[in-house]
Design an enzyme around this catalytic site. Sequence first.
Site, short mmCIF file in Angstrom:
data_model
loop_
_atom_site.label_atom_id
_atom_site.label_comp_id
_atom_site.label_asym_id
_atom_site.label_seq_id
_atom_site.Cartn_x
_atom_site.Cartn_y
_atom_site.Cartn_z
N CYS A 1 2.98 -11.54 12.51
CA CYS A 1 3.97 -11.04 13.48
C CYS A 1 3.28 -10.41 14.68
CB CYS A 1 4.95 -10.08 12.83
SG CYS A 1 4.16 -8.62 12.14
N SER B 1 0.83 -1.20 0.00
CA SER B 1 0.00 0.00 0.00
C SER B 1 0.86 1.26 0.00
CB SER B 1 -0.92 0.01 1.23
OG SER B 1 -0.14 -0.15 2.39
N ASP C 1 2.78 -11.61 4.20
CA ASP C 1 3.58 -11.23 5.38
C ASP C 1 3.10 -9.85 5.85
OD1 ASP C 1 5.49 -11.04 7.38
OD2 ASP C 1 7.02 -10.26 6.03
N1 SAH Z 1 7.52 -8.82 3.83
C1 SAH Z 1 8.34 -7.71 4.21
C2 SAH Z 1 7.84 -6.97 5.44
C3 SAH Z 1 6.40 -6.52 5.34
S1 SAH Z 1 6.03 -5.18 6.42
C4 SAH Z 1 9.77 -8.17 4.41
O1 SAH Z 1 10.04 -9.36 4.62
O2 SAH Z 1 10.69 -7.32 4.38
C5 SAH Z 1 4.39 -4.86 6.04
C6 SAH Z 1 4.17 -4.07 4.78
O3 SAH Z 1 2.76 -4.10 4.53
C7 SAH Z 1 4.54 -2.59 4.82
O4 SAH Z 1 5.41 -2.31 3.76
C8 SAH Z 1 3.21 -1.83 4.64
O5 SAH Z 1 3.34 -0.69 3.81
C9 SAH Z 1 2.36 -2.86 3.97
N2 SAH Z 1 0.90 -2.76 4.19
C10 SAH Z 1 0.24 -2.46 5.33
N3 SAH Z 1 -1.10 -2.58 5.16
C11 SAH Z 1 -1.29 -2.98 3.87
C12 SAH Z 1 -2.44 -3.29 3.08
N4 SAH Z 1 -3.66 -3.23 3.60
N5 SAH Z 1 -2.26 -3.68 1.80
C13 SAH Z 1 -1.01 -3.77 1.29
N6 SAH Z 1 0.12 -3.49 1.97
C14 SAH Z 1 -0.03 -3.10 3.25
#
Ligand code: SAH
Length: 387
Positions: free
Chosen positions: A330, A243, A290
């Site tokens: 997490c 997002s 994730d």
């Molecule tokens: N998988 C990554 C960490 C993910 S952190 C790694 O291993 O490095 C979570 C991410 O989800 C963030 O970048 C945040 O911007 C995104 N996010 C949060 N809510 C969301 C949503 N509803 N849809 C899509 N992305 C989202």
Amino acid sequence: MLTATVSTKGARRWAAGHPWIYRSDVLDAPADDAGAVRVTDQRGKPLGIALWSPRSEISLRLLSSNADATIDAPWWHHAIGRAIARRSGLDRETNAFRLVHGEGDGLPSLVVDRYDQWLVVQLMSAGLEHFRSDIVQALLDHLSPAGILARHDVSLRAKEGLSQDVELLFGAVPEEIEVREDAVRFLAAPWHGQKTGAFLDQRENRTLVGRVARGRALDCFSYHGSFALHLARQASHVVALDSSAHALVRAEENFRRNGLTNGEFIEANAFEYLKVQERARVRFDTIVLDPPAFAKTRSALQAALRGYKEINLRAMRLLSPGGVLFTASCSYHLTKPLFLEMLEAAAADSGRRMVLRELRGQAVDHPELLTVPETGYIKGALLEALD
Ligand code: SAH
């Protein structure tokens, strides 16, 4: 040395392997500033030495069960040295990993992450802050880093009455550091990125997913693309979705850095995107979920469970026959049994027969102490659609 007296309930917590004693269990507190204190039970029996945080709800954090220990520079040198030694060999796989995982390493409220020749630290209690110079000196002696950055912009510090800032403690630390993770490289952002600059806690799960990935792949909460990069080495096409447009710019840069040209970067809400894809009967061979912690507090758990179930259910439906889903949470408040229960419920509603291929946790450098549930927060599962 200052002394604190704790209630029977407080003493029992320590006896059961949990290092925290709450304010309500401290019967007699030292009036002085934060630091280390000698702790006794109501009868005067010495229990150990603890970090003392006068303003926190968590008043005492056990450092040593030897009440005669002296908490000085050599003590920190030794304790930090033990945590570092526990990671020996990890630098063959990666140049970025956690050296000290707080309570999981017997060093409550201390986090130290290594990014190549730089360190990022978090001192998350007033008691620990008192020993800042000893800790920095121990890190310099053991590791000779080029720079040490404190990522103290965390809300936990406010509860301790500590400032929340990002501060250079030694040398210089660049804006971006290249992380090598098996066959993949990506940039960490120590000053401004999430956590201490990257999500190191999923490293081994990313490697696992990289091994099983194939076909059309989707990485739903991609951040800087770290899962997507591993997927892209095996899959024909990878959708990296987040997002945050800013996060995706980084993901795209990381793809270029690895010479990968099979990535597509989509700025969207994962809930919406999954729903639309399901309606359009799109199929993916590999999916990664994730998400950020949906349950930041215990009271948010029920709503969070609905969210987790929804994305997992939709992801299951999107899988091609034989397709694999790596899904994680997490949220500390979502326990291992609840995580599994949620997946079982999602599978039952998905109309798909889902096989549990592997249950996973956090990376080895984030040791989870069984008597301290707070040290473990990542649950992961590798699932496969049978047909
Ligand atoms: N998988 C990554 C960490 C993910 S952190 C790694 O291993 O490095 C979570 C991410 O989800 C963030 O970048 C945040 O911007 C995104 N996010 C949060 N809510 C969301 C949503 N509803 N849809 C899509 N992305 C989202």
